[in-house]
Enzyme design. Structure first.
Site, PDB file in Angstrom:
ATOM      1  N   THR A 159      -0.925  -1.381   6.366  1.00  0.00           N
ATOM      2  CA  THR A 159      -0.220  -2.576   6.845  1.00  0.00           C
ATOM      3  C   THR A 159      -0.151  -2.818   8.278  1.00  0.00           C
ATOM      4  OG1 THR A 159       1.184  -2.475   4.828  1.00  0.00           O
ATOM      5  CG2 THR A 159       1.561  -4.038   6.479  1.00  0.00           C
ATOM      6  N   ALA A 164      -0.960  -6.309  -0.835  1.00  0.00           N
ATOM      7  CA  ALA A 164       0.256  -6.591  -0.458  1.00  0.00           C
ATOM      8  C   ALA A 164       0.389  -5.830   0.953  1.00  0.00           C
ATOM      9  CB  ALA A 164       0.872  -5.595  -1.408  1.00  0.00           C
ATOM     10  N   ASP A 165      -0.601  -4.877   1.269  1.00  0.00           N
ATOM     11  CA  ASP A 165      -0.687  -4.463   2.441  1.00  0.00           C
ATOM     12  C   ASP A 165      -1.243  -5.211   3.661  1.00  0.00           C
ATOM     13  OD1 ASP A 165       0.683  -1.854   2.208  1.00  0.00           O
ATOM     14  OD2 ASP A 165      -1.230  -0.719   1.524  1.00  0.00           O
ATOM     15  N   VAL A 166      -2.332  -5.996   3.266  1.00  0.00           N
ATOM     16  CA  VAL A 166      -3.061  -6.574   4.256  1.00  0.00           C
ATOM     17  C   VAL A 166      -2.225  -8.035   4.362  1.00  0.00           C
ATOM     18  CG1 VAL A 166      -5.367  -8.219   4.477  1.00  0.00           C
ATOM     19  CG2 VAL A 166      -5.349  -5.588   3.706  1.00  0.00           C
ATOM     20  N   GLY A 213       0.496  -7.277   6.745  1.00  0.00           N
ATOM     21  CA  GLY A 213       0.219  -7.087   7.990  1.00  0.00           C
ATOM     22  C   GLY A 213      -0.305  -8.584   8.875  1.00  0.00           C
TER      23      GLY A 213
END
Length: 391
Positions: A20, A173-175, A178
């Site tokens: 992230t 969720a991470d991307v 970020g």
């Protein structure tokens, strides 16, 4: 190349690892910021995530790490050692933005928390990424993409009809977190231009997934109806999704009734076009099963290329379902320069994706390959007035 990159002159102290945070700081680096990636002894965890690894005469590098760390400089600092902590403070003192994704409270215990740093460096923008936010019962839980996708509801409506919960194949969720924290940082930089004071911004994986749910979440909030998986179909538009033809799969997006009529005319589906049940999108949604059953046989008569050529001429949005080899062989993708090969200190060269924006029609450059562990430690410490013993 554009003469001056948008974030030229902005320095980012990057205390993030895994995905992230590194994705966010990569975007800031793409926009021209000087991103200093602070890694612990041994480096970012993702340096060991593999296979696959890219091999070179000077060693090997994790493809995972390479994918999210272009346009950065790397320093190795041991934050548990006084000298390393002093170097980190010196880096922060000369930075515009600090980005971190530790568990809440970790940097506070090191004297690098928001309260302490804001008092000393009031112009600093402090960006925090967590699993569940800075308050609430789950505050201290570690956050991982798969956990957030499940808890945020995404896995409950993703997947095949009647199938089990399914994680999206990319760490969305991470991307997305970020990307959201990057957006907040840019807004905070703009705000600082007006106020002269930095602020703290924070994003968490759980609420990012809920936000990413968009129409599914909106549908539930409006009706109380809990969405279930519908495969690649669209809940409110028909036909919209993946169809099978004679030799593969094509995605189509028949977003209104005019497109439906053009779709039927282009494929010579006279009987379907004349059926009053399918004349409106509302009717097509109501009679989805009947329409799908009749389209299966009709579309099997076309090759993928024939289907797309006919729909392109008719102006009906469509596209092939490509694997990644087909993606990077596509003449449009090649013409846009999406893959960029750059020199690398251990691999000789490596290929990464290019920054996704254009400014005045110009692509932003990949100025630096993803760094090796501590590649720039001596260089950065010299800029800060220290030496290699500060590690």
């Amino acid at each position: 190349m554009i003469p001056t990159l948008p974030l030229s002159g902005v320095r980012v102290a990057d205390f993030t690892r895994v995905l992230t945070g590194p994705f966010a700081t990569m975007l800031l680096g793409d926009l021209g910021a000087d991103v200093i990636k602070v890694e612990p002894p041994g480096g970012d965890d993702t340096r060991g995530w593999g296979p696959p690894f890219q091999m070179g005469e000077g060693g090997r590098e994790s493809s995972y790490f390479l994918s999210v760390n272009r346009n950065k400089r790397s320093v190795i600092l041991d934050l548990k050692a006084p000298a390393g902590l002093d170097a980190a403070r010196a880096l922060v003192a000369g930075s515009d933005v600090l980005v971190e994704n530790f568990r809440p409270g970790t940097l506070d215990r090191l004297g690098l928390g928001w309260d302490a740093l804001h008092a000393e460096f009031p112009r600093l923008i402090y960006a925090t990424i967590t699993g569940f936010g800075l308050s609430g019962p789950y505050r201290d839980r570690a956050g991982y993409d798969v956990v957030a996708q499940g808890m945020g509801g995404m896995m409950s409506y993703n997947g095949d009809v009647g199938g089990p919960p399914l994680r999206v194949g990319v760490a969305v969720a991470d991307v997305f977190s970020g990307a959201l924290i990057t957006q907040a940082i840019l807004a905070a930089l703009y705000q600082r231009e007006k106020t002269g004071v930095g602020t703290r911004v924070d994003v968490n994986l759980l609420e990012s997934v809920i936000s990413l749910g968009s129409s599914q979440v909106g549908r539930y909030l409006a009706t109380g109806e809990v969405p279930v998986p519908v495969g690649n179909d669209h809940r409110s538009i028909v036909p919209y999704g993946t169809v099978r033809c004679g030799d593969g799969y094509v995605n189509i997006a028949v977003g209104n009734d005019a497109l439906w009529r053009r779709f039927c005319a282009a494929l010579e589906l006279t009987e379907l076009g004349a059926d009053p049940r399918f004349a409106t999108n509302e009717g097509r949604v109501e009679h989805r099963a009947a329409l799908d059953a009749r389209m299966v046989g009709a579309l099997a008569a076309f090759t993928r290329q024939e289907l797309m050529e006919r729909l392109d001429v008719a102006g009906v949005p469509c596209g092939p379902v490509n694997d990644l080899a087909e993606v990077f062989a596509d003449p449009h993708v090649q013409g846009r320069g999406v893959a960029v090969t750059v020199p690398h200190p251990t691999l000789g060269e490596t290929t990464v994706t290019s920054p996704p924006w254009r400014f005045d029609g110009e692509a932003l450059p990949v100025r630096r390959a993803p760094p090796t562990p501590g590649q720039h430690t001596a260089e950065v410490l010299a800029e800060l007035g220290g030496g290699p013993d500060t590690r």
